[in-house]
Motif scaffolding. Structure first.
Motif, PDB file in Angstrom:
ATOM      1  N   GLY A  89      -0.444 -10.423  35.630  1.00  0.00           N
ATOM      2  CA  GLY A  89       0.059  -9.779  34.424  1.00  0.00           C
ATOM      3  C   GLY A  89       1.369  -9.054  34.683  1.00  0.00           C
ATOM      4  O   GLY A  89       2.317  -9.134  33.882  1.00  0.00           O
ATOM      5  N   GLN A  90       1.422  -8.350  35.798  1.00  0.00           N
ATOM      6  CA  GLN A  90       2.662  -7.675  36.167  1.00  0.00           C
ATOM      7  C   GLN A  90       3.773  -8.681  36.421  1.00  0.00           C
ATOM      8  O   GLN A  90       4.937  -8.463  36.047  1.00  0.00           O
ATOM      9  CB  GLN A  90       2.423  -6.826  37.412  1.00  0.00           C
ATOM     10  N   ARG A  91       3.453  -9.785  37.074  1.00  0.00           N
ATOM     11  CA  ARG A  91       4.441 -10.824  37.381  1.00  0.00           C
ATOM     12  C   ARG A  91       5.033 -11.412  36.107  1.00  0.00           C
ATOM     13  O   ARG A  91       6.249 -11.620  36.009  1.00  0.00           O
ATOM     14  CB  ARG A  91       3.769 -11.914  38.221  1.00  0.00           C
ATOM     15  N   ARG A  92       4.167 -11.673  35.113  1.00  0.00           N
ATOM     16  CA  ARG A  92       4.674 -12.231  33.859  1.00  0.00           C
ATOM     17  C   ARG A  92       5.620 -11.241  33.162  1.00  0.00           C
ATOM     18  O   ARG A  92       6.651 -11.635  32.605  1.00  0.00           O
ATOM     19  CB  ARG A  92       3.496 -12.575  32.945  1.00  0.00           C
ATOM     20  N   ARG A  93       5.233  -9.973  33.163  1.00  0.00           N
ATOM     21  CA  ARG A  93       6.096  -8.976  32.520  1.00  0.00           C
ATOM     22  C   ARG A  93       7.438  -8.869  33.234  1.00  0.00           C
ATOM     23  O   ARG A  93       8.494  -8.719  32.589  1.00  0.00           O
ATOM     24  CB  ARG A  93       5.389  -7.626  32.517  1.00  0.00           C
ATOM     25  N   GLN A  94       7.434  -8.982  34.551  1.00  0.00           N
ATOM     26  CA  GLN A  94       8.694  -8.926  35.304  1.00  0.00           C
ATOM     27  C   GLN A  94       9.569 -10.123  34.987  1.00  0.00           C
ATOM     28  O   GLN A  94      10.788  -9.999  34.829  1.00  0.00           O
ATOM     29  CB  GLN A  94       8.403  -8.866  36.803  1.00  0.00           C
ATOM     30  N   LEU A  95       8.980 -11.294  34.878  1.00  0.00           N
ATOM     31  CA  LEU A  95       9.751 -12.496  34.591  1.00  0.00           C
ATOM     32  C   LEU A  95      10.400 -12.426  33.205  1.00  0.00           C
ATOM     33  O   LEU A  95      11.537 -12.857  33.007  1.00  0.00           O
ATOM     34  CB  LEU A  95       8.865 -13.741  34.689  1.00  0.00           C
ATOM     35  N   ARG A  96       9.639 -11.887  32.244  1.00  0.00           N
ATOM     36  CA  ARG A  96      10.188 -11.798  30.894  1.00  0.00           C
ATOM     37  C   ARG A  96      11.354 -10.794  30.820  1.00  0.00           C
ATOM     38  O   ARG A  96      12.224 -10.907  29.969  1.00  0.00           O
ATOM     39  CB  ARG A  96       9.091 -11.404  29.917  1.00  0.00           C
ATOM     40  N   GLN A  97      11.380  -9.797  31.701  1.00  0.00           N
ATOM     41  CA  GLN A  97      12.430  -8.779  31.682  1.00  0.00           C
ATOM     42  C   GLN A  97      13.696  -9.238  32.399  1.00  0.00           C
ATOM     43  O   GLN A  97      14.738  -8.605  32.277  1.00  0.00           O
ATOM     44  CB  GLN A  97      11.904  -7.497  32.344  1.00  0.00           C
ATOM     45  N   MET A  98      13.599 -10.327  33.159  1.00  0.00           N
ATOM     46  CA  MET A  98      14.792 -10.824  33.861  1.00  0.00           C
ATOM     47  C   MET A  98      15.756 -11.416  32.849  1.00  0.00           C
ATOM     48  O   MET A  98      15.361 -12.133  31.926  1.00  0.00           O
ATOM     49  CB  MET A  98      14.393 -11.883  34.887  1.00  0.00           C
ATOM     50  N   PRO A  99      17.087 -11.121  32.984  1.00  0.00           N
ATOM     51  CA  PRO A  99      18.057 -11.607  31.991  1.00  0.00           C
ATOM     52  C   PRO A  99      18.192 -13.125  31.980  1.00  0.00           C
ATOM     53  O   PRO A  99      18.405 -13.722  30.939  1.00  0.00           O
ATOM     54  CB  PRO A  99      19.360 -10.946  32.432  1.00  0.00           C
ATOM     55  N   PHE A 100      18.043 -13.723  33.118  1.00  0.00           N
ATOM     56  CA  PHE A 100      18.142 -15.171  33.194  1.00  0.00           C
ATOM     57  C   PHE A 100      16.933 -15.698  33.953  1.00  0.00           C
ATOM     58  O   PHE A 100      16.836 -15.547  35.168  1.00  0.00           O
ATOM     59  CB  PHE A 100      19.441 -15.616  33.907  1.00  0.00           C
ATOM     60  N   HIS A 101      15.966 -16.206  33.200  1.00  0.00           N
ATOM     61  CA  HIS A 101      14.814 -16.796  33.879  1.00  0.00           C
ATOM     62  C   HIS A 101      14.503 -18.139  33.265  1.00  0.00           C
ATOM     63  O   HIS A 101      14.779 -18.375  32.071  1.00  0.00           O
ATOM     64  CB  HIS A 101      13.589 -15.884  33.779  1.00  0.00           C
ATOM     65  N   GLN A 102      13.971 -19.017  34.051  1.00  0.00           N
ATOM     66  CA  GLN A 102      13.683 -20.377  33.609  1.00  0.00           C
ATOM     67  C   GLN A 102      12.256 -20.432  33.043  1.00  0.00           C
ATOM     68  O   GLN A 102      11.305 -19.960  33.670  1.00  0.00           O
ATOM     69  CB  GLN A 102      13.793 -21.345  34.790  1.00  0.00           C
ATOM     70  N   ASP A 103      12.071 -20.988  31.853  1.00  0.00           N
ATOM     71  CA  ASP A 103      10.734 -21.138  31.262  1.00  0.00           C
ATOM     72  C   ASP A 103       9.862 -22.048  32.125  1.00  0.00           C
ATOM     73  O   ASP A 103       8.654 -21.845  32.237  1.00  0.00           O
ATOM     74  CB  ASP A 103      10.842 -21.722  29.856  1.00  0.00           C
TER      75      ASP A 103
END
Length: 798
Positions: A89-103
């Motif tokens: 859950g923490q990992r997903r939240r971190q990924l969503r907060q990154m300005p450039f992340h790949q879906d």
């Protein structure tokens, strides 16, 4: 970072996070307590959260290998799963907060995370199954199955054999459904798992794939056995055995489990054959049956292999011993059954203690074997102790309204009934009926069986209307179940015949002799329609019909029935058993009723001699024999001998039946008659009053009237109504002298003195008056005595 579990075990390097050199400085302590139940972590950082689920999983895997630590394994698996979900859950939240992340990266990461969580949930389901929490196991495996199927659908191929993990989950899910009795769902899961696993097998496939197929075949065999499809179960078990033998040889643990299953199937098939066809003429008929022989052979093989690969004290060894004991019990080999049950009980107690359901089941089985094997009262006390201990464990673990509790109460009532402890038997049967109605419904065979026995106890207590109601309901239940009697199994027909027989016996006790004969005739007709041979059951029917004919004063028909019964009993049992003596006693009663007291006494004495040889010295049947002999002696005016027999009979009857039983009242009434005719009026009155007391408790109006009439006659004719006891003795003395003088004068045909003398004339007149006053007490015949006696009915409830 190290894992403390008995010894320090390093975490595999592959489990360590890469690219984080500062980890060693951030974690100050991580340890597991010696008992494996406490996880202690200090200075937890984000890097530590990566490794904790893996560490908890390793601890859980270690504990899962030990049956005694399954609870601890479950806690660590659940802890690992919670940490895994929190971390992701923490990992997903971190990924969503990154300005450039790949879906695509996020989706791939989520898929990997779900896969790890699914593996943990799969292991949790397996531990729940081993802890016999099957509903929780099913819930976990259902969730895992959904994920695996969704994962399989994303692959290019979703044909059978494309996903081994799906087959594994289906197999374990099927086992859990099997254990809770959901056979339809279990069959569906086993078949799907078998298709998946067979699709993975080819000429070049590994041993693992073949073994997985054999495991599913074994589970399918267990399912068919539970459903009663014995041929299909045998086919699946044999296929599994061939695969195990091909890849592992004949001596391995897997073959042991399959051999036990095959033994179970052969044993049940043998018993079912005898139920559906015909009962063997002796218990050896079971021993020689082909399926029974194969069952014992399979159990011996399984026992040898379990001892070889596990230990002689393992629970699987105890399980096979229990199965072998059950086979011996069904064959009537109770000594062997007792040994196997006792040895299985010892092992289970050593492994699991006293307070568990398996121990309760073994105590229950041992109690039944003890009651079948032994006849002495002390041995039956041992049977009662075992059944009561089983009842205590079952009620403490299952509650009172449980089917197994009802079964134990039923058999406990049977043992109390054999000991003639009618009150306790009645209590057990009534509670068993209540529980069986709740757990099985009103029209279940077990309800009918207990009602049948309850009716017998009511008959013993002379509550005839209650007894008749129980037997009629039992008969209706059995007829409702077996609506087409011609197509019913032999065992079901025997149950109907048993209830009809008991009803006929009860109707005879109630004085409904014609209805009783109709019931017995119906039993004989059903037996003829089944082409059943004459056996001991027919002998017992003929004996009871002889009793009914005797009560109806049809002495010729009674003699014929008794003679036929005697011939069959001598053929099957010999002439030295209690049943044979009962029929001899009945023939003696025919002679008794015809006034042939010498012949009656000869049969009574022979019956008593046999009963003393094969029964306890204070057995109730011996008391009844003594009572009948006392009555025959009384009819011959042998008052002293008669009183001796009655006194012995009364002691035995009171010992077995208590002071408030009808038969005890009859004994008091008969003793009162002896006192009455011998002039001991005060003792006679006491005995009459004691008999009257019991009859009033029973509300037995006919006997109450008879005793009251006897008391009134006693008080009216007794000389002590006008003189005291000394006067009575003087009175009887002078009357006896007067009678002697008159008899001498009559014999010599002359007068001793001139009758014209006034003094002599006055003496003769007084003597004649005295004779008239005590005539009822000084001159009696066997007809007079029979009018005063109400002979006891010594027939027994079946």
């Amino acid at each position: 970072i190290c894992l403390a579990y008995n010894r320090m075990t390093p975490v595999p390097l592959a489990a360590r996070p890469t690219g984080d050199d500062s980890l060693s400085g951030q974690v100050s302590k991580f340890s597991v307590s010696d008992d494996g139940t406490t996880l202690s972590v200090s200075a937890v950082t984000a890097a530590t959260m990566e490794i904790l689920p893996i560490l908890c999983t390793n601890v859980a895997d270690s504990h899962a290998r030990d049956t005694c630590r399954l609870d601890s394994a479950l806690r660590f698996y659940e802890m690992a799963l919670s940490m895994q979900r929190e971390r992701e859950g923490q990992r997903r939240r971190q990924l969503r907060q990154m300005p450039f992340h790949q879906d695509d990266d996020e989706e791939q990461h989520m898929m990997a995370s779900d896969n790890a969580a699914s593996m943990l949930e799969y292991r949790i389901g397996n531990v729940h199954a081993r802890l016999r929490s099957y509903q929780r196991s099913i819930a976990c495996h259902e969730e895992v199955l959904k994920f695996r199927r969704r994962q399989s659908a994303d692959k290019l191929s979703s044909a059978p054999g494309s996903n081994k993990e799906v087959a594994d989950v289906l197999h374990n899910l099927a086992n859990s459904y099997l254990m809770i009795g959901s056979y339809e769902k279990a069959a569906q899961c086993f078949i799907e798992a078998l298709e998946e696993r067979k699709a993975l097998v080819d000429e070049n496939s590994s041993k693992e794939h073949n073994m997985n197929v054999a495991n599913t075949l074994y589970g399918l065999g267990q399912l068919h056995f539970a459903m009663g499809a014995y041929d299909e179960g045998m086919e699946a078990a044999n296929d599994a055995q061939r695969t195990y033998a091909q890849f592992l040889g004949n001596n391995n643990l897997f073959v042991a489990y399959v051999r036990r299953l095959i033994g179970d199937i052969h044993g049940v098939k043998a018993m079912k054959f005898f139920d559906d066809k015909a009962l063997p003429e002796s218990v050896n008929g079971y021993e020689d049956d082909f399926d029974m022989v194969l069952a014992k052979e399979c159990y011996r093989d399984a026992l040898r292999l379990f001892k070889m690969f596990l230990s002689s004290e393992h629970e699987e060894v105890a399980g096979v011993l229990f199965s072998m004991g059950s086979i011996h019990e069904s064959c009537g080999n109770y000594e062997e059954a007792e040994w196997h049950f006792a040895e299985s009980l010892r092992i289970h107690r050593k492994n699991f203690g006293d307070n568990n359901l398996t121990v309760a089941t073994l105590l229950h089985s041992l109690g039944i074997v003890y009651s079948a094997l032994r006849n002495e009262e002390t041995d039956l006390d041992d049977s009662i102790f075992l059944l009561e201990e089983s009842l205590r464990i079952r009620t403490s673990l299952l509650g009172f309204d449980n089917e197994d509790v009802g079964d134990t109460l039923h058999y406990l009532g049977c043992v109390h009934a054999r000991l003639y402890d009618n009150d306790r038997a009645l209590e057990c049967y009534k509670e068993a009926v209540r529980i069986r109605r709740i757990t099985n419904g009103d029209f279940h065979p077990s309800v009918g069986k207990t009602l049948n026995n309850l009716g017998i106890i009511y008959a013993r207590k002379r509550s005839f209307q209650s007894a008749l109601a129980c037997l009629e309901e039992a008969l209706n239940i059995r007829k409702e179940i077996d609506s087409n009697l011609d197509k019913s199994s032999t065992k079901d027909k025997e149950e109907v015949l048993n209830t009809l027989f008991n009803m006929g016996s009860l109707q005879g006790k109630m004085g409904e002799y014609n209805k009783s004969l109709e019931s017995f005739d119906q039993v004989i007709k059903i037996r003829k329609s089944m082409c059943m041979k004459d056996d001991l059951n027919v002998a017992n029917i003929l004996h009871c019909m002889g009793n009914i004919y005797l009560h109806k004063k049809l002495f010729v028909e009674a003699r014929i029935s008794y003679e036929k019964s005697l011939g069959l009993k001598k053929l099957f049992l010999g002439d030295g058993n209690a049943s044979y003596s009962n029929t001899l006693h009945g023939i003696g009663k025919i002679h008794h009723e015809n006034g042939e007291f010498d012949e009656a006494l000869a049969y009574y004495e022979e019956s008593l001699w046999i009963r003393k040889l094969c029964l306890d010295k204070d057995h109730i049947d011996i008391g009844l024999s003594l009572f009948s002999m006392g009555t025959a002696r009384l009819c011959r005016c042998d008052y002293e001998v008669s009183m001796n027999f009655y006194t012995q009979a009364l002691r035995i009857l009171r010992l077995n039946l208590g002071d408030d039983h009808h038969d005890v009242a009859k004994a008091f009434q008969s003793i009162a008659t002896v006192y009455d005719v011998t002039g001991k009026f005060m003792d006679a009155e006491k005995c009459y009053k004691e008999a009257l007391r019991v009859y009033k408790l029973e509300q037995n109006e006919d006997d109450i009237i008879k005793v009251k009439e006897a008391l009134a006659e006693l008080r009216e004719n007794s000389p002590r109504t006008c003189v005291d006891s000394m006067h009575v003795l003087s009175h009887e003395f002078f009357v006896s002298i007067g009678r002697l003088v008159m008899r001498i004068a009559e014999v010599f045909d002359f007068y001793l003195v001139d009758p014209s003398t006034a003094f002599v004339q006055k003496s003769i007149t007084k003597a004649s008056s005295n004779l008239e006053n005590i005539g009822l007490h000084s001159i009696v015949t066997h007809i007079d005595i029979k009018q005063r006696l109400c002979l006891i009915d010594d027939t027994h409830p079946v």
